[in-house]
Design an enzyme around this catalytic site. Structure first.
Site, PDB file in Angstrom:
ATOM      1  N   ARG A  87      12.560  -7.955   7.362  1.00 40.93           N
ATOM      2  CA  ARG A  87      11.029  -7.791   7.750  1.00 40.93           C
ATOM      3  C   ARG A  87      10.932  -7.374   9.267  1.00 40.93           C
ATOM      4  O   ARG A  87      11.220  -8.576   9.957  1.00 40.93           O
ATOM      5  CB  ARG A  87      10.088  -8.884   7.096  1.00 40.93           C
ATOM      6  CG  ARG A  87       8.617  -8.665   7.417  1.00 40.93           C
ATOM      7  CD  ARG A  87       7.704  -9.741   6.709  1.00 40.93           C
ATOM      8  NE  ARG A  87       7.780 -11.152   7.315  1.00 40.93           N
ATOM      9  CZ  ARG A  87       7.058 -11.978   6.748  1.00 40.93           C
ATOM     10  NH1 ARG A  87       6.162 -11.882   5.570  1.00 40.93           N
ATOM     11  NH2 ARG A  87       7.085 -13.261   7.267  1.00 40.93           N
ATOM     12  N   GLY A 143       7.553  -5.912  10.503  1.00 42.20           N
ATOM     13  CA  GLY A 143       6.137  -6.066  10.775  1.00 42.20           C
ATOM     14  C   GLY A 143       5.267  -6.621   9.356  1.00 42.20           C
ATOM     15  O   GLY A 143       4.198  -6.858   9.556  1.00 42.20           O
ATOM     16  N   HIS A 148       4.392  -4.661   7.125  1.00 42.01           N
ATOM     17  CA  HIS A 148       3.429  -3.837   6.384  1.00 42.01           C
ATOM     18  C   HIS A 148       3.748  -3.266   5.092  1.00 42.01           C
ATOM     19  O   HIS A 148       3.020  -2.335   4.820  1.00 42.01           O
ATOM     20  CB  HIS A 148       3.006  -3.007   7.490  1.00 42.01           C
ATOM     21  CG  HIS A 148       1.818  -3.498   8.266  1.00 42.01           C
ATOM     22  ND1 HIS A 148       0.540  -2.817   8.160  1.00 42.01           N
ATOM     23  CD2 HIS A 148       1.898  -4.458   9.445  1.00 42.01           C
ATOM     24  CE1 HIS A 148      -0.322  -3.799   9.225  1.00 42.01           C
ATOM     25  NE2 HIS A 148       0.581  -4.519   9.531  1.00 42.01           N
ATOM     26  N   ASP A 149       5.015  -3.263   4.398  1.00 44.25           N
ATOM     27  CA  ASP A 149       5.256  -2.391   3.260  1.00 44.25           C
ATOM     28  C   ASP A 149       4.174  -2.907   2.316  1.00 44.25           C
ATOM     29  O   ASP A 149       3.986  -4.101   2.078  1.00 44.25           O
ATOM     30  CB  ASP A 149       6.646  -3.083   2.888  1.00 44.25           C
ATOM     31  CG  ASP A 149       7.081  -2.345   1.832  1.00 44.25           C
ATOM     32  OD1 ASP A 149       8.117  -1.517   1.914  1.00 44.25           O
ATOM     33  OD2 ASP A 149       6.585  -2.050   0.469  1.00 44.25           O
ATOM     34  N   CYS A 204      -2.734   1.740  13.005  1.00 44.76           N
ATOM     35  CA  CYS A 204      -2.844   0.631  12.771  1.00 44.76           C
ATOM     36  C   CYS A 204      -1.929  -0.446  13.816  1.00 44.76           C
ATOM     37  O   CYS A 204      -0.708  -0.224  13.783  1.00 44.76           O
ATOM     38  CB  CYS A 204      -2.382   0.085  11.269  1.00 44.76           C
ATOM     39  SG  CYS A 204      -2.200  -1.523  11.272  1.00 44.76           S
ATOM     40  N   GLY A 207      10.123  -0.940  11.047  1.00 41.47           N
ATOM     41  CA  GLY A 207      10.149  -0.511   9.887  1.00 41.47           C
ATOM     42  C   GLY A 207       9.130   0.915   9.825  1.00 41.47           C
ATOM     43  O   GLY A 207       9.403   1.910   9.248  1.00 41.47           O
ATOM     44  N   ASN A 227       5.974   5.408   3.489  1.00 40.88           N
ATOM     45  CA  ASN A 227       5.357   4.551   4.252  1.00 40.88           C
ATOM     46  C   ASN A 227       4.267   3.806   3.280  1.00 40.88           C
ATOM     47  O   ASN A 227       3.803   2.898   3.642  1.00 40.88           O
ATOM     48  CB  ASN A 227       5.208   4.645   5.575  1.00 40.88           C
ATOM     49  CG  ASN A 227       6.350   4.274   6.513  1.00 40.88           C
ATOM     50  OD1 ASN A 227       7.386   3.909   5.932  1.00 40.88           O
ATOM     51  ND2 ASN A 227       6.096   4.515   7.719  1.00 40.88           N
ATOM     52  N   TYR A 228       3.735   4.516   2.483  1.00 48.45           N
ATOM     53  CA  TYR A 228       2.484   4.307   1.463  1.00 48.45           C
ATOM     54  C   TYR A 228       3.546   3.953   0.144  1.00 48.45           C
ATOM     55  O   TYR A 228       3.098   4.413  -0.877  1.00 48.45           O
ATOM     56  CB  TYR A 228       1.552   5.351   1.342  1.00 48.45           C
ATOM     57  CG  TYR A 228       0.681   5.566   2.723  1.00 48.45           C
ATOM     58  CD1 TYR A 228       0.593   4.694   3.388  1.00 48.45           C
ATOM     59  CD2 TYR A 228       0.010   6.730   2.665  1.00 48.45           C
ATOM     60  CE1 TYR A 228      -0.017   4.893   4.763  1.00 48.45           C
ATOM     61  CE2 TYR A 228      -0.777   6.903   3.685  1.00 48.45           C
ATOM     62  CZ  TYR A 228      -0.825   6.175   4.973  1.00 48.45           C
ATOM     63  OH  TYR A 228      -1.394   6.254   5.862  1.00 48.45           O
TER      64      TYR A 228
END
Length: 540
Positions: A99, A101, A103-104, A167, A174, A467-468
């Site tokens: 990990r 950040g 944000h996954d 953001c 990542g 990434n979404y």
């Protein structure tokens, strides 16, 4: 007899150690780590385990009690500690989740649904940033946030920036692996289009840079999604030249104010307008003005222009007069102030807030994405409004393409969504109740919405942004069977289109044992291991 008895005792002794103890001993043996266990290792019994697990986890849905938890969180202080964690996870045969950040969108950097025990390596202590103004570049370690990177650049120069995410609490490690788009993408492309070097750890625990990893692997990590090819330690970014004054505006239009017609018109111009203008549309549901208890849809045109207000007004009057932009809607500011503005910080927030690396909000959410290549007719928009009004807190973000995005070829990086895309849609639904019924209700709603949008989205494949992350598109089963490649192709083609097969070749070359494996990791080619064994036998 006596000897075997001793051997058994030793085996018992070893197996009586827990995974965290074995992992700690192995890290100490394979690196210079010599601090006490509690300084960097956290198990579910520790007071600090949940605060650390939750610290950067962006999606509360992935922290619910029903979600599998790691046996251990390790927070390495140096790069060799990260190398040791790869070696030790292999030796102990446990899954690694990494990990940077948090944000996954499906929490895959800190949860695993694959059934076997797993350990999180949390890179939040590796957050060094080195900006080199002489050569217009910067190195940033994986645990640094995008906001910290922007801040450090702005401290050194008022006319240099980097085109990555909106953001600010995204971990840069990542973020860039999936593409990294932001409000300067129409002028400069994505984060991956502006990365010139990287340091990664491969499946053997070796640190590689661009030169030693070779151009194939360097291609794959720039847009092929995180965590399939190795662990990103740091990125080297090429900085871009920006004007010292930029202009922002946000113009909201509700259905009563003609939102449908204006948005239909936006689709004709958003990708063709001046490439210094990024005009996204944030769509949500709000209370009607002056009517109690009734709701309506609001479309907010949230924009950054790389230039001054006069020039912007000229462009808007020529290309998009329907929005009715006026001088008083526009605010001129520095690039770093525009970062805070687009990220939604209150006016006059000092940019130092970016050094905290904290998200502005956290909630339970589910997201999906689409790419649109033909304008959606007004009748289609009206059906969409009807569906949005049925949900508690829906959110859609329409993100314009064109400009530089149309000039970079689909195969330049694994990120394939380039020429022909008018805009990308991000669909979100958010809720606050931590129970399964709420989750099911909202996830069902967004799946129905996605279904409704089928005929308006790209087709063959219906493209999606990696990434979404969206596990509805399919997941790897926890085996290396021949069918896994076929299963993975379904979501692989949506995320990567024609680049998927090249990603699979590279994965097979650099990680043939599929050590870096997760629910949507790039698969290795089937049969490679059996063929290798056969080749070996024939050789002897």
């Amino acid at each position: 007899m006596h000897e075997t008895h001793l051997k058994d005792e030793n085996a018992d002794l070893l197996s009586s150690y827990t995974i965290p103890e074995k992992f700690y001993q192995c890290i100490c043996k394979n690196s210079d780590f010599s601090d006490p266990f509690s300084s960097a290792f956290f198990t579910p019994n520790d007071v600090s385990f949940f605060p650390i697990l939750n610290s950067t986890a962006q999606n509360l849905r992935c922290l619910m009690p029903s979600v599998p938890k790691p046996e251990l969180i390790f927070t390495p202080k140096t790069e060799p500690h990260v190398q040791a964690s790869v070696i030790c996870a292999k030796q102990l045969n446990i899954q690694l989740r990494v990990r940077s950040g948090g944000h996954d969108y499906e929490g895959l950097s800190y949860i695993s649904e694959m059934g076997s025990p797993f350990v999180i390596v949390d890179l939040s202590k590796l957050r060094g940033i080195d900006v080199n103004i002489e050569e217009n570049s910067a190195w940033a370690q994986a645990g640094a946030t995008v906001g910290e990177v922007y801040y450090r650049i702005s401290q050194k120069s008022k006319t240099l920036g980097f085109p990555a995410g909106l953001c600010t609490s995204l971990g840069i490690g990542g973020h860039i692996t999936g593409g990294a788009y932001g409000s300067m993408m129409r002028k400069f492309g994505l984060g991956v289009d502006n990365v010139i070097d990287a340091r990664i750890i491969n499946a053997n625990g070796t640190i590689l840079d661009r030169k030693s990893m070779g151009e194939d692997l360097f291609w794959a990590i720039r847009g092929g999604g995180g965590a399939s090819f190795g662990i990103i330690l740091s990125w080297k970014m090429k900085l871009v030249t920006i004007p010292s004054t930029v202009t922002v505006f946000t113009v909201p239009k509700t259905l009563e104010e003609g939102a449908t017609k204006i948005l239909y018109r936006w689709q004709q111009v958003a990708d063709k307008i001046d490439d210094g203008l990024f005009m996204r549309v944030v769509i949500n549901v709000v209370d009607k003005k002056n009517v109690k208890g009734e709701r309506t849809v609001q479309t907010a045109y949230n924009s950054l222009f790389l230039g001054n207000a006069d020039r912007l007004l000229q462009i808007m009057n020529e290309s998009f007069p329907e929005l009715g932009l006026t001088k008083k809607d526009c605010t001129e500011m520095s690039w770093i102030e525009s970062i805070l503005y687009i990220a939604g910080f209150p006016t006059n927030t000092p940019p130092e807030v970016l050094l905290q690396g904290k998200p502005t909000f956290k909630n339970y959410f589910k997201a999906k994405s689409d790419f649109v290549k033909e304008p959606i007719p007004e009748s289609g928009l009206e059906g969409l409004w009807k569906r949005l009004l049925e949900e508690d807190s829906p959110l859609m973000i329409w993100n314009p393409y064109g400009g530089m995005m149309a000039n970079i070829s689909e195969s330049a990086t694994p990120f394939p969504h380039r020429k022909g895309v008018i805009f990308k849609i991000q669909y979100l639904t958010m809720w606050n109740e931590p129970n399964q019924e709420s989750t099911t209700k909202h996830v069902d709603w967004i799946r129905r919405l996605y279904n409704y949008m089928t005929s308006y989205a790209s087709m063959f494949p219906r493209e999606a942004y990696v990434n979404y992350r969206d596990l509805d598109l399919g997941i790897n089963k926890n085996d290396n069977s021949n069918s896994s490649f076929a299963q993975a192709s379904v979501w692989g083609n949506k995320y990567f289109n024609n680049n998927f097969n090249r990603l699979v070749q590279i994965k097979t070359n650099v990680d043939p044992e599929n050590f870096f494996r997760f629910e949507q990791s790039i698969p290795v080619l089937p049969l490679t291991s059996t063929m290798k064994r056969k080749a070996k036998r024939n050789h002897h």
